[in-house]
Design a protein around this motif. Structure first.
Motif, PDB file in Angstrom:
ATOM      1  N   HIS A   1       0.826  -1.211   0.000  1.00 43.72           N
ATOM      2  CA  HIS A   1       0.000   0.000   0.000  1.00 43.72           C
ATOM      3  C   HIS A   1       0.858   1.258   0.000  1.00 43.72           C
ATOM      4  CE1 HIS A   1      -2.438  -3.120   2.175  1.00 43.72           C
ATOM      5  NE2 HIS A   1      -3.309  -2.744   1.251  1.00 43.72           N
ATOM      6  N   PRO A   2       0.486   2.273  -0.764  1.00 44.90           N
ATOM      7  CA  PRO A   2       1.213   3.548  -0.728  1.00 44.90           C
ATOM      8  C   PRO A   2       0.950   4.291   0.572  1.00 44.90           C
ATOM      9  CG  PRO A   2      -0.718   3.713  -2.151  1.00 44.90           C
ATOM     10  CD  PRO A   2      -0.615   2.273  -1.752  1.00 44.90           C
ATOM     11  N   ASP A   3       1.905   5.127   0.978  1.00 42.46           N
ATOM     12  CA  ASP A   3       1.728   5.941   2.170  1.00 42.46           C
ATOM     13  C   ASP A   3       1.116   7.287   1.797  1.00 42.46           C
ATOM     14  OD1 ASP A   3       3.823   7.274   0.961  1.00 42.46           O
ATOM     15  OD2 ASP A   3       5.285   6.834   2.545  1.00 42.46           O
ATOM     16  N   GLY A   4       1.031   8.189   2.782  1.00 45.99           N
ATOM     17  CA  GLY A   4       0.395   9.471   2.543  1.00 45.99           C
ATOM     18  C   GLY A   4       0.974  10.264   1.384  1.00 45.99           C
ATOM     19  N   PRO A   5       2.290  10.490   1.333  1.00 44.67           N
ATOM     20  CA  PRO A   5       2.856  11.235   0.209  1.00 44.67           C
ATOM     21  C   PRO A   5       2.599  10.574  -1.141  1.00 44.67           C
ATOM     22  CG  PRO A   5       4.400  11.197   2.029  1.00 44.67           C
ATOM     23  CD  PRO A   5       3.291  10.274   2.405  1.00 44.67           C
ATOM     24  N   ALA A   6       2.611   9.251  -1.194  1.00 45.44           N
ATOM     25  CA  ALA A   6       2.328   8.567  -2.455  1.00 45.44           C
ATOM     26  C   ALA A   6       0.872   8.742  -2.851  1.00 45.44           C
ATOM     27  CB  ALA A   6       2.693   7.086  -2.346  1.00 45.44           C
ATOM     28  N   HIS A   7      -0.049   8.715  -1.883  1.00 47.47           N
ATOM     29  CA  HIS A   7      -1.462   8.992  -2.185  1.00 47.47           C
ATOM     30  C   HIS A   7      -1.609  10.363  -2.835  1.00 47.47           C
ATOM     31  CE1 HIS A   7      -4.293   5.883  -0.726  1.00 47.47           C
ATOM     32  NE2 HIS A   7      -3.325   5.540   0.103  1.00 47.47           N
ATOM     33  N   LEU A   8      -0.906  11.348  -2.289  1.00 51.17           N
ATOM     34  CA  LEU A   8      -0.995  12.696  -2.855  1.00 51.17           C
ATOM     35  C   LEU A   8      -0.484  12.712  -4.295  1.00 51.17           C
ATOM     36  CD1 LEU A   8       0.225  14.869   0.166  1.00 51.17           C
ATOM     37  CD2 LEU A   8      -2.121  14.389  -0.546  1.00 51.17           C
ATOM     38  N   ARG A   9       0.605  12.026  -4.560  1.00 60.05           N
ATOM     39  CA  ARG A   9       1.149  11.989  -5.916  1.00 60.05           C
ATOM     40  C   ARG A   9       0.171  11.314  -6.875  1.00 60.05           C
ATOM     41  NH1 ARG A   9       7.249   9.975  -6.950  1.00 60.05           N
ATOM     42  NH2 ARG A   9       7.565  11.903  -5.754  1.00 60.05           N
ATOM     43  N   ILE A  10      -0.393  10.196  -6.462  1.00 61.04           N
ATOM     44  CA  ILE A  10      -1.334   9.457  -7.308  1.00 61.04           C
ATOM     45  C   ILE A  10      -2.579  10.301  -7.571  1.00 61.04           C
ATOM     46  CG2 ILE A  10      -2.831   7.426  -7.411  1.00 61.04           C
ATOM     47  CD1 ILE A  10      -0.661   6.045  -5.590  1.00 61.04           C
ATOM     48  N   GLY A  11      -3.109  10.947  -6.532  1.00 58.80           N
ATOM     49  CA  GLY A  11      -4.314  11.761  -6.708  1.00 58.80           C
ATOM     50  C   GLY A  11      -4.104  12.922  -7.651  1.00 58.80           C
ATOM     51  N   LYS A  12      -2.971  13.600  -7.534  1.00 57.65           N
ATOM     52  CA  LYS A  12      -2.690  14.731  -8.420  1.00 57.65           C
ATOM     53  C   LYS A  12      -2.541  14.258  -9.864  1.00 57.65           C
ATOM     54  CE  LYS A  12      -0.456  17.593  -4.883  1.00 57.65           C
ATOM     55  NZ  LYS A  12       0.831  18.163  -4.393  1.00 57.65           N
ATOM     56  N   ARG A  13      -1.848  13.155 -10.063  1.00 56.12           N
ATOM     57  CA  ARG A  13      -1.671  12.641 -11.423  1.00 56.12           C
ATOM     58  C   ARG A  13      -3.001  12.222 -12.033  1.00 56.12           C
ATOM     59  NH1 ARG A  13       3.834   8.936 -10.897  1.00 56.12           N
ATOM     60  NH2 ARG A  13       5.317  10.683 -10.896  1.00 56.12           N
ATOM     61  N   PHE A  14      -3.825  11.547 -11.212  1.00 53.69           N
ATOM     62  CA  PHE A  14      -5.108  11.108 -11.756  1.00 53.69           C
ATOM     63  C   PHE A  14      -5.974  12.301 -12.146  1.00 53.69           C
ATOM     64  CE2 PHE A  14      -9.500   9.771 -11.674  1.00 53.69           C
ATOM     65  CZ  PHE A  14      -9.454   8.574 -12.384  1.00 53.69           C
ATOM     66  N   ALA A  15      -6.022  13.324 -11.311  1.00 61.01           N
ATOM     67  CA  ALA A  15      -6.823  14.506 -11.626  1.00 61.01           C
ATOM     68  C   ALA A  15      -6.371  15.146 -12.932  1.00 61.01           C
ATOM     69  CB  ALA A  15      -6.746  15.513 -10.477  1.00 61.01           C
ATOM     70  N   GLU A  16      -5.070  15.218 -13.132  1.00 64.12           N
ATOM     71  CA  GLU A  16      -4.543  15.812 -14.363  1.00 64.12           C
ATOM     72  C   GLU A  16      -4.942  15.000 -15.593  1.00 64.12           C
ATOM     73  OE1 GLU A  16      -0.372  15.990 -13.711  1.00 64.12           O
ATOM     74  OE2 GLU A  16      -0.478  17.659 -12.266  1.00 64.12           O
ATOM     75  N   LEU A  17      -4.931  13.685 -15.458  1.00 64.04           N
ATOM     76  CA  LEU A  17      -5.207  12.810 -16.595  1.00 64.04           C
ATOM     77  C   LEU A  17      -6.692  12.624 -16.871  1.00 64.04           C
ATOM     78  CD1 LEU A  17      -2.560  10.050 -15.794  1.00 64.04           C
ATOM     79  CD2 LEU A  17      -2.516  11.579 -17.784  1.00 64.04           C
ATOM     80  N   ALA A  18      -7.513  12.691 -15.825  1.00 62.19           N
ATOM     81  CA  ALA A  18      -8.900  12.260 -15.963  1.00 62.19           C
ATOM     82  C   ALA A  18      -9.901  13.393 -16.165  1.00 62.19           C
ATOM     83  CB  ALA A  18      -9.307  11.454 -14.723  1.00 62.19           C
ATOM     84  N   PHE A  19      -9.713  14.524 -15.521  1.00 62.46           N
ATOM     85  CA  PHE A  19     -10.753  15.534 -15.488  1.00 62.46           C
ATOM     86  C   PHE A  19     -10.406  16.723 -16.399  1.00 62.46           C
ATOM     87  CE2 PHE A  19     -10.900  13.653 -11.081  1.00 62.46           C
ATOM     88  CZ  PHE A  19     -11.979  12.819 -11.368  1.00 62.46           C
ATOM     89  N   GLY A  20     -11.434  17.466 -16.726  1.00 57.84           N
ATOM     90  CA  GLY A  20     -11.234  18.623 -17.584  1.00 57.84           C
ATOM     91  C   GLY A  20     -11.391  18.270 -19.051  1.00 57.84           C
ATOM     92  N   GLY A  21     -11.328  19.280 -19.878  1.00 57.35           N
ATOM     93  CA  GLY A  21     -11.497  19.099 -21.310  1.00 57.35           C
ATOM     94  C   GLY A  21     -10.475  18.140 -21.890  1.00 57.35           C
ATOM     95  N   GLY A  22     -10.954  17.118 -22.575  1.00 54.56           N
ATOM     96  CA  GLY A  22     -10.075  16.163 -23.190  1.00 54.56           C
ATOM     97  C   GLY A  22      -9.499  15.128 -22.250  1.00 54.56           C
ATOM     98  N   GLY A  23      -9.877  15.171 -20.993  1.00 55.83           N
ATOM     99  CA  GLY A  23      -9.378  14.190 -20.024  1.00 55.83           C
ATOM    100  C   GLY A  23      -9.997  12.826 -20.255  1.00 55.83           C
ATOM    101  N   LEU A  24      -9.427  11.821 -19.609  1.00 60.63           N
ATOM    102  CA  LEU A  24      -9.871  10.435 -19.823  1.00 60.63           C
ATOM    103  C   LEU A  24     -11.310  10.219 -19.377  1.00 60.63           C
ATOM    104  CD1 LEU A  24      -6.633   8.581 -18.728  1.00 60.63           C
ATOM    105  CD2 LEU A  24      -7.608   8.613 -21.033  1.00 60.63           C
ATOM    106  N   LEU A  25     -11.817  11.058 -18.464  1.00 60.49           N
ATOM    107  CA  LEU A  25     -13.191  10.929 -18.015  1.00 60.49           C
ATOM    108  C   LEU A  25     -14.087  12.047 -18.523  1.00 60.49           C
ATOM    109  CD1 LEU A  25     -12.797   9.605 -14.354  1.00 60.49           C
ATOM    110  CD2 LEU A  25     -13.799   8.418 -16.314  1.00 60.49           C
ATOM    111  N   SER A  26     -13.617  12.764 -19.519  1.00 59.42           N
ATOM    112  CA  SER A  26     -14.467  13.765 -20.146  1.00 59.42           C
ATOM    113  C   SER A  26     -15.349  13.104 -21.181  1.00 59.42           C
ATOM    114  CB  SER A  26     -13.610  14.862 -20.808  1.00 59.42           C
ATOM    115  OG  SER A  26     -12.976  14.350 -21.962  1.00 59.42           O
ATOM    116  N   ALA A  27     -16.441  13.771 -21.533  1.00 58.47           N
ATOM    117  CA  ALA A  27     -17.382  13.205 -22.512  1.00 58.47           C
ATOM    118  C   ALA A  27     -16.975  13.524 -23.929  1.00 58.47           C
ATOM    119  CB  ALA A  27     -18.784  13.748 -22.245  1.00 58.47           C
ATOM    120  N   GLU A  28     -15.857  14.218 -24.090  1.00 59.98           N
ATOM    121  CA  GLU A  28     -15.433  14.626 -25.431  1.00 59.98           C
ATOM    122  C   GLU A  28     -14.793  13.470 -26.182  1.00 59.98           C
ATOM    123  OE1 GLU A  28     -12.881  17.972 -24.869  1.00 59.98           O
ATOM    124  OE2 GLU A  28     -14.343  19.084 -23.701  1.00 59.98           O
TER     125      GLU A  28
END
Length: 393
Positions: free
Chosen positions: A366-393
């Motif tokens: 399991h990742p620790d606290g700092p690793a959770h922060l890194r994973i969460g920031k990376r996922f947000a960058e990749l998934a949300f917003g225009g053209g992200g992996l979880l966008s409807a575009e």
């Protein structure tokens, strides 16, 4: 701060004040949030899943108020393992208008002790705990109280020195995420700093977290739960639990993934759907499960895990993380020809070999606290917003 307890207003804790829970159970002592509905819980007697889905990861009380003082009565249930150092108590995060203002932990509560060698289970009952949040700003504000992600919590009473008002739909899209203990928040520092909660905050989306420690096993009842839960975007992190439980072979894995996706698509035919393969975990990259506690580490007072399978067993269809990544990539590519809203994310993009060198897994799993922060920031960058992996575009 002096508070006249006679002037406190008690607010009935109802569904309108809770987010992230799929069901509320009235117990003898209060209300217990669940992340699986009763019909799903009835189809599985696994005590590990029962514990995990009752731990309110991503569940929070949300309301508007001018209160400067809030009390919350809770009764936690904590799990302890004989011979294993106890974990610290769960954390409650209080946010005001989106900013973390207070953190607190409950005392008392019940303790369930499990002897992993004999299988014996014992329970010690304790008293309820009152959390007090003081010095809040006096203006009308949005308050969120995030419940511990790793501690079963019965909600008993909610009081304050002002009225609470439920908050109507704020127009945020709902992100439903399903995964394993890492998505549940294992080894994370607090409920708002585990990677799904952080990603949701950065992406300005409403989180429904169906991350279950040890419970991401392609269960049909979980697929039906996701199918029937309103969501604007869905992600599924699949793999590690299938390896460390040694639950199925490659022959069963691919059809099970297809069936899981088919069921979800019955209720969400056009919702962006992201399949995430496992994060980097050296003990299971090329070695099958089952996983087990490392007894040598335990003797030294530390918790660590190891893989007990034989790499040669891959020829017989035993699963490893490398095998699962290849298979998930193939399945998504095959289905994407007829499903333009289906996408794939290699989990190594979120946490890979270099990340392990920089932020190693303290217990090898399991990742620790700092690793959770890194994973969460990376996922947000990749998934949300225009053209992200979880966008409807």
């Amino acid at each position: 701060m002096t508070i006249d307890k006679g002037n406190l207003i008690t607010t009935f804790i109802s569904r309108e004040f809770l987010r992230g829970a799929l069901e509320l159970e009235q117990t003898e002592r209060g209300l217990m949030p669940h992340r699986l509905p009763a019909r799903a819980r009835a189809q599985c007697t696994d005590p590990q899943l029962a514990m995990a889905e009752s731990q309110p990861s991503g569940v929070r009380l949300v309301f508007r108020t001018q209160a400067t003082y809030i009390e919350l009565d809770v009764l936690p249930t904590r799990y302890a393992y004989a011979g294993v150092p106890p974990r610290p108590p769960g954390v409650y995060d209080l946010l005001v208008d989106g900013s973390l203002l207070h953190q607190s932990s409950a005392t008392g509560g019940d303790t369930v002790t499990i002897d992993m060698a004999s299988g014996a289970v014992s329970k010690q009952s304790g008293s309820l705990s009152t959390l007090r949040f003081t010095g809040l700003p006096s203006h009308e504000k949005k308050v969120e109280i995030w419940l511990p992600h790793n501690e079963i919590t019965e909600l008993v009473a909610l009081r304050a020195n002002a009225h609470f008002d439920a908050i109507a739909d704020e127009g945020q899209k709902v992100w439903l995420h399903h995964g394993s203990s890492i998505s549940h928040g294992s080894n994370g520092d607090s409920p708002t700093s585990i990677w799904p909660a952080l990603a949701a905050s950065l992406g300005n989306v409403e989180l429904v977290n169906l991350g279950f420690g040890g419970g991401a096993l392609l269960d049909p009842f979980t697929a039906r739960t996701i199918r029937d839960t309103p969501a604007d975007m869905i992600s599924l992190k699949i793999g590690i639990n299938l390896v460390n439980t040694d639950l199925m072979r490659l022959r069963a894995f691919a059809p099970a993934v297809h069936g899981f996706l088919d069921t979800i698509r019955e209720g969400h035919p056009n919702v962006p759907l992201l399949v995430i393969s496992p994060l980097y975990c050296p003990i299971h990259e090329d070695t099958p499960g089952p996983g087990a506690l490392d007894l040598n580490a335990l003797a030294a007072g530390k918790v660590a895990f190891r893989a007990t399978g034989d790499p040669a067993e891959r020829k017989a269809g035993k699963l490893t993380l490398t095998v699962i990544r290849d298979e998930l990539r193939r399945i998504v590519q095959q289905r994407a020809a007829n499903d333009r809203h289906l996408r794939y994310l290699d989990g190594l993009t979120l946490y890979g070999q270099q990340d392990f060198a920089d932020l190693p897994l303290p217990d090898q799993l399991h990742p620790d606290g700092p690793a959770h922060l890194r994973i969460g920031k990376r996922f947000a960058e990749l998934a949300f917003g225009g053209g992200g992996l979880l966008s409807a575009e």
